[in-house]
Write a protein that holds these residues in place. Structure first.
Motif, PDB file in Angstrom:
ATOM      1  N   ALA A  56       0.989  -1.210   0.014  1.00 45.11           N
ATOM      2  CA  ALA A  56      -0.008  -0.064   0.062  1.00 45.11           C
ATOM      3  C   ALA A  56       0.864   1.424  -0.068  1.00 45.11           C
ATOM      4  N   LYS A  57       0.437   2.137  -1.002  1.00 46.23           N
ATOM      5  CA  LYS A  57       1.442   3.285  -1.101  1.00 46.23           C
ATOM      6  C   LYS A  57       1.446   4.207   0.324  1.00 46.23           C
ATOM      7  N   SER A  58      -0.161   4.175   0.717  1.00 45.38           N
ATOM      8  CA  SER A  58      -0.237   5.051   1.797  1.00 45.38           C
ATOM      9  C   SER A  58       0.438   4.690   3.007  1.00 45.38           C
ATOM     10  N   ARG A  59       1.150   3.565   3.131  1.00 45.81           N
ATOM     11  CA  ARG A  59       2.046   2.851   4.175  1.00 45.81           C
ATOM     12  C   ARG A  59       3.469   3.280   4.006  1.00 45.81           C
ATOM     13  N   THR A  60       3.700   4.175   3.025  1.00 44.82           N
ATOM     14  CA  THR A  60       5.395   4.367   2.555  1.00 44.82           C
ATOM     15  C   THR A  60       5.413   5.904   2.702  1.00 44.82           C
ATOM     16  N   GLU A  61       6.670   6.268   2.611  1.00 42.03           N
ATOM     17  CA  GLU A  61       7.200   7.657   2.448  1.00 42.03           C
ATOM     18  C   GLU A  61       7.904   7.472   0.817  1.00 42.03           C
ATOM     19  N   SER A  62       7.688   8.506   0.254  1.00 44.69           N
ATOM     20  CA  SER A  62       8.182   8.586  -1.095  1.00 44.69           C
ATOM     21  C   SER A  62       8.224  10.242  -1.606  1.00 44.69           C
ATOM     22  N   ASN A  63       9.238  10.559  -2.496  1.00 38.17           N
ATOM     23  CA  ASN A  63       9.173  11.867  -3.045  1.00 38.17           C
ATOM     24  C   ASN A  63       9.683  11.829  -4.447  1.00 38.17           C
ATOM     25  N   CYS A  64       9.526  13.007  -5.166  1.00 38.87           N
ATOM     26  CA  CYS A  64      10.030  12.888  -6.702  1.00 38.87           C
ATOM     27  C   CYS A  64      11.509  13.108  -6.553  1.00 38.87           C
ATOM     28  N   GLY A  65      12.018  12.167  -6.960  1.00 38.26           N
ATOM     29  CA  GLY A  65      13.817  12.011  -6.967  1.00 38.26           C
ATOM     30  C   GLY A  65      14.340  13.303  -8.068  1.00 38.26           C
ATOM     31  N   GLU A  66      13.403  13.797  -8.924  1.00 42.71           N
ATOM     32  CA  GLU A  66      14.036  14.797  -9.809  1.00 42.71           C
ATOM     33  C   GLU A  66      13.251  15.925  -9.341  1.00 42.71           C
ATOM     34  N   LYS A  67      13.762  17.074  -9.323  1.00 44.42           N
ATOM     35  CA  LYS A  67      13.263  18.386  -9.085  1.00 44.42           C
ATOM     36  C   LYS A  67      14.377  19.507  -9.564  1.00 44.42           C
TER      37      LYS A  67
END
Length: 165
Positions: A56-67
């Motif tokens: 489940a995505k809601s049980r993780t932390e993630s962010n955009c690697g390219e900014k």
């Protein structure tokens, strides 16, 4: 890349993106574990690695690697703080328009992490993430200066201040 952050501790890895069935649980992941995301579908990550499957995505932390972000000083200000974090791999690039003759000072606010600084002509002013802080130089040209950070496999938090007088 994502980091497991499940308030109920162990996160179920499933053979299909469906939490209704207990028959599709193929493994469990501890909080803080990093996973490689192959695909995303309706709130689920398809992960690869030791225990491939769906989480489940809601049980993780993630962010955009390219900014890529343009930053500007506020009205009447000559400094700005830039802060963010990486989860997984990527590049964060900040662009700031500066003028020839300005004295640029960059200070790492989180000890140790320092941005690569690139002049408008493409020349590196600072290329080592281990640069001593603060770093100061008089600018030789007018234009967009880039402040870039590269992540490592597991990412990190960063903060640095940019001052131009």
């Amino acid at each position: 890349m994502a980091k497991v952050n499940d308030p109920e501790s162990l996160l179920n890895v499933r053979s299909s993106p469906n939490a209704a069935s207990k028959d599709n649980i193929v493994g469990k992941l501890r909080n803080g574990a990093y996973v490689d995301v192959k695909d995303e579908q309706d709130g689920w990550f398809n992960i690869t690695g030791e225990t491939p499957g769906w989480i489940a995505k809601s049980r993780t932390e993630s962010n955009c690697g390219e900014k890529i972000e343009r930053v500007e000083f506020g009205k009447g200000q000559d400094s700005i703080q830039i802060a963010d974090r990486f989860i997984g791999v990527g590049t964060h690039s900040y662009r700031l328009n500066l003028a020839k003759g300005q004295k640029l000072t960059v200070t790492s606010d989180r000890g140790g992490v320092f941005p690569r600084i690139i002049a408008p002509n493409g020349r590196d002013l600072v290329s080592s993430p281990d640069q001593q802080s603060p770093w100061t130089s008089e600018l030789a040209e007018t234009g967009d200066y880039k402040f870039e950070l590269e992540s490592n496999y597991k990412g990190y938090q960063y903060a640095f201040s940019v001052q131009a007088r």
